[in-house]
Scaffold this active site. Structure first.
Site, PDB file in Angstrom:
ATOM      1  N   THR A 132       3.290  -4.648  37.100  1.00 38.60           N
ATOM      2  CA  THR A 132       4.494  -3.865  36.831  1.00 38.60           C
ATOM      3  C   THR A 132       4.594  -2.655  37.755  1.00 38.60           C
ATOM      4  O   THR A 132       3.566  -2.144  38.217  1.00 38.60           O
ATOM      5  CB  THR A 132       4.442  -3.385  35.357  1.00 38.60           C
ATOM      6  OG1 THR A 132       5.409  -2.371  35.159  1.00 38.60           O
ATOM      7  CG2 THR A 132       3.091  -2.783  34.997  1.00 38.60           C
ATOM      8  N   ASP A 133       5.811  -2.145  37.939  1.00 38.34           N
ATOM      9  CA  ASP A 133       5.983  -0.901  38.702  1.00 38.34           C
ATOM     10  C   ASP A 133       5.524   0.311  37.899  1.00 38.34           C
ATOM     11  O   ASP A 133       5.394   1.408  38.439  1.00 38.34           O
ATOM     12  CB  ASP A 133       7.450  -0.734  39.147  1.00 38.34           C
ATOM     13  CG  ASP A 133       8.433  -0.630  37.988  1.00 38.34           C
ATOM     14  OD1 ASP A 133       8.032  -0.813  36.819  1.00 38.34           O
ATOM     15  OD2 ASP A 133       9.630  -0.365  38.250  1.00 38.34           O
ATOM     16  N   GLU A 134       5.262   0.117  36.586  1.00 39.31           N
ATOM     17  CA  GLU A 134       4.915   1.270  35.746  1.00 39.31           C
ATOM     18  C   GLU A 134       3.550   1.850  36.117  1.00 39.31           C
ATOM     19  O   GLU A 134       3.231   2.980  35.750  1.00 39.31           O
ATOM     20  CB  GLU A 134       4.989   0.884  34.263  1.00 39.31           C
ATOM     21  CG  GLU A 134       6.380   0.371  33.906  1.00 39.31           C
ATOM     22  CD  GLU A 134       6.641   0.206  32.423  1.00 39.31           C
ATOM     23  OE1 GLU A 134       6.006   0.884  31.607  1.00 39.31           O
ATOM     24  OE2 GLU A 134       7.508  -0.629  32.084  1.00 39.31           O
ATOM     25  N   TYR A 157      -0.134   1.149  28.058  1.00 41.84           N
ATOM     26  CA  TYR A 157       0.266  -0.116  28.697  1.00 41.84           C
ATOM     27  C   TYR A 157       0.066  -0.036  30.204  1.00 41.84           C
ATOM     28  O   TYR A 157      -0.625  -0.863  30.802  1.00 41.84           O
ATOM     29  CB  TYR A 157       1.736  -0.439  28.373  1.00 41.84           C
ATOM     30  CG  TYR A 157       2.328  -1.507  29.283  1.00 41.84           C
ATOM     31  CD1 TYR A 157       1.858  -2.821  29.248  1.00 41.84           C
ATOM     32  CD2 TYR A 157       3.357  -1.195  30.193  1.00 41.84           C
ATOM     33  CE1 TYR A 157       2.383  -3.796  30.107  1.00 41.84           C
ATOM     34  CE2 TYR A 157       3.881  -2.164  31.033  1.00 41.84           C
ATOM     35  CZ  TYR A 157       3.389  -3.458  30.990  1.00 41.84           C
ATOM     36  OH  TYR A 157       3.906  -4.422  31.837  1.00 41.84           O
ATOM     37  N   LYS A 161      -2.555  -2.040  32.740  1.00 39.52           N
ATOM     38  CA  LYS A 161      -2.110  -2.890  33.864  1.00 39.52           C
ATOM     39  C   LYS A 161      -2.691  -2.359  35.178  1.00 39.52           C
ATOM     40  O   LYS A 161      -3.106  -3.129  36.039  1.00 39.52           O
ATOM     41  CB  LYS A 161      -0.588  -2.943  33.939  1.00 39.52           C
ATOM     42  CG  LYS A 161       0.106  -3.675  32.814  1.00 39.52           C
ATOM     43  CD  LYS A 161      -0.218  -5.155  32.707  1.00 39.52           C
ATOM     44  CE  LYS A 161       0.334  -5.975  33.840  1.00 39.52           C
ATOM     45  NZ  LYS A 161       0.165  -7.445  33.580  1.00 39.52           N
TER      46      LYS A 161
HETATM   47  P1  NAD Z   1       5.761 -11.037  26.896  1.00 36.43           P
HETATM   48  O1  NAD Z   1       5.174 -10.003  25.978  1.00 36.43           O
HETATM   49  O2  NAD Z   1       7.126 -11.550  26.633  1.00 36.43           O
HETATM   50  O3  NAD Z   1       4.784 -12.299  26.969  1.00 36.43           O
HETATM   51  C1  NAD Z   1       3.395 -12.197  27.009  1.00 36.43           C
HETATM   52  C2  NAD Z   1       2.818 -13.561  26.689  1.00 36.43           C
HETATM   53  O4  NAD Z   1       1.385 -13.477  26.792  1.00 36.43           O
HETATM   54  C3  NAD Z   1       3.127 -14.026  25.263  1.00 36.43           C
HETATM   55  O5  NAD Z   1       3.523 -15.379  25.265  1.00 36.43           O
HETATM   56  C4  NAD Z   1       1.812 -13.840  24.530  1.00 36.43           C
HETATM   57  O6  NAD Z   1       1.635 -14.755  23.452  1.00 36.43           O
HETATM   58  C5  NAD Z   1       0.804 -14.079  25.651  1.00 36.43           C
HETATM   59  N1  NAD Z   1      -0.499 -13.426  25.401  1.00 36.43           N
HETATM   60  C6  NAD Z   1      -0.701 -12.150  25.004  1.00 36.43           C
HETATM   61  N2  NAD Z   1      -2.024 -11.929  24.852  1.00 36.43           N
HETATM   62  C7  NAD Z   1      -2.657 -13.088  25.182  1.00 36.43           C
HETATM   63  C8  NAD Z   1      -4.013 -13.486  25.229  1.00 36.43           C
HETATM   64  N3  NAD Z   1      -5.005 -12.629  24.902  1.00 36.43           N
HETATM   65  N4  NAD Z   1      -4.306 -14.754  25.593  1.00 36.43           N
HETATM   66  C9  NAD Z   1      -3.322 -15.631  25.916  1.00 36.43           C
HETATM   67  N5  NAD Z   1      -2.018 -15.309  25.882  1.00 36.43           N
HETATM   68  C10 NAD Z   1      -1.685 -14.046  25.523  1.00 36.43           C
HETATM   69  O7  NAD Z   1       5.648 -10.393  28.353  1.00 36.43           O
HETATM   70  P2  NAD Z   1       6.613 -10.554  29.603  1.00 36.43           P
HETATM   71  O8  NAD Z   1       7.686  -9.537  29.488  1.00 36.43           O
HETATM   72  O9  NAD Z   1       6.946 -11.982  29.786  1.00 36.43           O
HETATM   73  O10 NAD Z   1       5.642 -10.070  30.776  1.00 36.43           O
HETATM   74  C11 NAD Z   1       4.779 -11.009  31.418  1.00 36.43           C
HETATM   75  C12 NAD Z   1       3.946 -10.269  32.463  1.00 36.43           C
HETATM   76  O11 NAD Z   1       4.806  -9.625  33.396  1.00 36.43           O
HETATM   77  C13 NAD Z   1       3.061  -9.171  31.877  1.00 36.43           C
HETATM   78  O12 NAD Z   1       1.823  -9.202  32.561  1.00 36.43           O
HETATM   79  C14 NAD Z   1       3.815  -7.887  32.187  1.00 36.43           C
HETATM   80  O13 NAD Z   1       2.916  -6.808  32.358  1.00 36.43           O
HETATM   81  C15 NAD Z   1       4.487  -8.259  33.493  1.00 36.43           C
HETATM   82  N6  NAD Z   1       5.752  -7.548  33.761  1.00 36.43           N
HETATM   83  C16 NAD Z   1       6.758  -7.531  32.818  1.00 36.43           C
HETATM   84  C17 NAD Z   1       7.959  -6.896  33.099  1.00 36.43           C
HETATM   85  C18 NAD Z   1       9.089  -6.895  32.098  1.00 36.43           C
HETATM   86  O14 NAD Z   1      10.111  -6.222  32.356  1.00 36.43           O
HETATM   87  N7  NAD Z   1       9.014  -7.618  31.000  1.00 36.43           N
HETATM   88  C19 NAD Z   1       8.137  -6.270  34.345  1.00 36.43           C
HETATM   89  C20 NAD Z   1       7.099  -6.313  35.284  1.00 36.43           C
HETATM   90  C21 NAD Z   1       5.921  -6.959  34.978  1.00 36.43           C
HETATM   91  P1  TYD Z   2      11.713  -1.140  27.210  1.00 31.47           P
HETATM   92  O1  TYD Z   2      12.641  -2.309  27.118  1.00 31.47           O
HETATM   93  O2  TYD Z   2      10.775  -0.889  26.071  1.00 31.47           O
HETATM   94  O3  TYD Z   2      10.944  -1.263  28.601  1.00 31.47           O
HETATM   95  P2  TYD Z   2       9.955  -0.201  29.358  1.00 31.47           P
HETATM   96  O4  TYD Z   2       9.483   0.807  28.391  1.00 31.47           O
HETATM   97  O5  TYD Z   2       8.859  -1.093  29.844  1.00 31.47           O
HETATM   98  O6  TYD Z   2      10.757   0.392  30.476  1.00 31.47           O
HETATM   99  O7  TYD Z   2      12.592   0.159  27.401  1.00 31.47           O
HETATM  100  C1  TYD Z   2      13.490   0.299  28.490  1.00 31.47           C
HETATM  101  C2  TYD Z   2      14.044   1.705  28.436  1.00 31.47           C
HETATM  102  O8  TYD Z   2      14.857   1.831  27.259  1.00 31.47           O
HETATM  103  C3  TYD Z   2      12.967   2.782  28.302  1.00 31.47           C
HETATM  104  O9  TYD Z   2      13.369   3.929  29.050  1.00 31.47           O
HETATM  105  C4  TYD Z   2      12.935   3.108  26.818  1.00 31.47           C
HETATM  106  C5  TYD Z   2      14.377   2.865  26.390  1.00 31.47           C
HETATM  107  N1  TYD Z   2      14.584   2.380  25.003  1.00 31.47           N
HETATM  108  C6  TYD Z   2      15.530   3.003  24.196  1.00 31.47           C
HETATM  109  O10 TYD Z   2      16.198   3.985  24.590  1.00 31.47           O
HETATM  110  N2  TYD Z   2      15.727   2.508  22.938  1.00 31.47           N
HETATM  111  C7  TYD Z   2      15.019   1.452  22.440  1.00 31.47           C
HETATM  112  O11 TYD Z   2      15.215   1.053  21.260  1.00 31.47           O
HETATM  113  C8  TYD Z   2      14.053   0.819  23.300  1.00 31.47           C
HETATM  114  C9  TYD Z   2      13.247  -0.364  22.808  1.00 31.47           C
HETATM  115  C10 TYD Z   2      13.879   1.317  24.573  1.00 31.47           C
END
Ligand code: NAD
Ligand code: TYD
Length: 353
Positions: A132-134, A157, A161
């Site tokens: 992630t960019d975070e 989180y 990461k």
């Molecule tokens: P998500 O929470 O929707 O999915 C995570 C999946 O991992 C789930 O299916 C969960 O059951 C599985 N999981 C969790 N713990 C596990 C374990 N111990 N063993 C096996 N499986 C396990 O997450 P996402 O949003 O699809 O993100 C996927 C990846 O991309 C993550 O690594 C996250 O850090 C990264 N990422 C997400 C975003 C975003 O905006 N969602 C952006 C950048 C990077």
């Molecule tokens: P989120 O979807 O939790 O992603 P991330 O924290 O990884 O960026 O949140 C996106 C943005 O929205 C973040 O700045 C927090 C804000 N947010 C709200 O304002 N209200 C909400 O109910 C949630 C879940 C997030």
């Protein structure tokens, strides 16, 4: 990559399920094992359309289970790892960080060790870590995260990461292990779990519920349509240089309040005003801010564009419209999650809840 044997971890989650579907379409001769232990965020129904594909196998299990992971590497002759599995929600990391340390750090280490052991002496293998960019921390009004930006994670989180990214890099430097790392901005699109901002707002706005916006609503996120993220990962997998990191982003910086207002306006247009006759913007409530809330994220995706020729295929305006259409056409998917009944489905299919 044509006849690759992949293990995708976390394939039942939001991005993982979109990626599994893309790989099975784009790589007809591959085999793919999805290892996922089905936390609250994992839903095998996200992949109901591919579960009978003979090239696909689902294993319900934990990435921290070294024995299980080693057995999959041996049985399936795995040559490619795409590692999505993680605890991924910042708010949950604030109230319960332990699971983040376990899955995101110990789990990544377990996969690295399994791959390193299984792949001794091989040069036709690759390990892609999805991050992630975070990890870069928070930006002020200006500037962009590049691959050279120093890590400065601020939530449990992002710290977990960052730690896993460092482990992956260390394996490349120490063992000449074939790693690739991608750091992506906020994704949105189909199968996004409805406690994250965009799907939560769509679901609440459809049901006439309040729309919680943290703080002043002016925090900025750089949104990318999930299918574009998956295409970027596939490109890095096929053409990326081992040991390198690639930032992925959509060049779509938006304040949270703008995103929420856009969703409200599109829903008003598509399904009509609330039964009270008011617009959905009337449901917006500014609530207590998230502790340590990062102010702004923004990605410079120049490297992946220049070196691998990747670009997003949709603008935010196109992607958010498609996303809303998807949620309107899959209301039962959200309802099942909100009511918990999808858990009964997989208790039946895969044993304990
Ligand atoms: P998500 O929470 O929707 O999915 C995570 C999946 O991992 C789930 O299916 C969960 O059951 C599985 N999981 C969790 N713990 C596990 C374990 N111990 N063993 C096996 N499986 C396990 O997450 P996402 O949003 O699809 O993100 C996927 C990846 O991309 C993550 O690594 C996250 O850090 C990264 N990422 C997400 C975003 C975003 O905006 N969602 C952006 C950048 C990077
Ligand atoms: P989120 O979807 O939790 O992603 P991330 O924290 O990884 O960026 O949140 C996106 C943005 O929205 C973040 O700045 C927090 C804000 N947010 C709200 O304002 N209200 C909400 O109910 C949630 C879940 C997030």
């Amino acid at each position: 990559m044509e006849g690759a044997n992949l293990i995708v971890t976390g394939g039942c989650g939001f991005i993982g399920s979109n990626f599994v579907r893309m790989v099975l379409t784009e790589l007809p001769n591959c085999r793919l094992v999805n290892l996922d232990n089905l936390t609250y965020a994992g839903n095998p129904k996200n992949l109901a359309d591919v579960e009978n594909d003979p090239r696909y196998r689902f294993v319900k299990g934990d990435i921290c289970d070294a024995e299980l992971v080693a057995s999959i590497f041996a049985e399936e002759k795995i040559d490619t790892v795409v590692h999505f599995a993680a605890e991924s929600h910042v708010d949950r990391s604030i109230t319960g960080p332990a699971a983040f340390i376990q899955t995101n750090i110990v789990g990544t280490f377990t996969l690295l060790e399994a791959a390193r052991t299984a792949w001794q002496g091989r040069d036709d293998v690759r390990f892609l870590h999805v991050s992630t960019d975070e990890v870069y921390g928070s930006l002020g009004e200006t500037g962009l995260f590049t691959e050279e930006t120093s890590y400065d994670p601020r939530s449990p989180y992002s710290a977990s990461k960052a730690s896993s990214d460092h482990l992956v890099s260390a394996y490349h430097h120490t063992y000449d292990f074939p790693t690739l790392i991608t750091n992506c901005s906020n994704n949105y699109g189909p199968y996004h779990f409805p406690e994250k901002l965009i799907p939560l707002i769509i679901s609440n706005a459809l049901n006439g519920k309040e729309l919680p916006v943290y703080g002043d609503g002016k925090n900025v996120r750089d949104w990318l349509y999930v299918v574009d993220h998956c295409a970027a990962i596939l490109k890095v997998l096929q053409q990326g240089v081992f040991g390198e990191t690639y930032n992925i982003g959509g060049n779509n910086e938006k304040q949270n309040i703008e995103v929420v207002q856009t969703v409200c306006d599109l829903l008003d247009e598509k399904v009509g005003l609330l039964s009270s006759g008011e617009t959905r913007r009337s449901l917006i409530r500014f609530v207590k801010d998230r502790p340590g809330h990062d102010r702004r994220y923004a990605i410079d995706a120049g490297k992946i564009r220049r070196e691998l020729g990747w670009e997003p295929s949709v603008t935010f305006e196109q992607g958010i419209e498609q996303t809303i259409e998807w949620y309107l056409n899959h209301r039962e998917w959200v309802e099942e999650i909100l009511s918990g009944s999808y858990r009964d489905y997989y208790a039946q299919q895969y044993g304990e809840r």
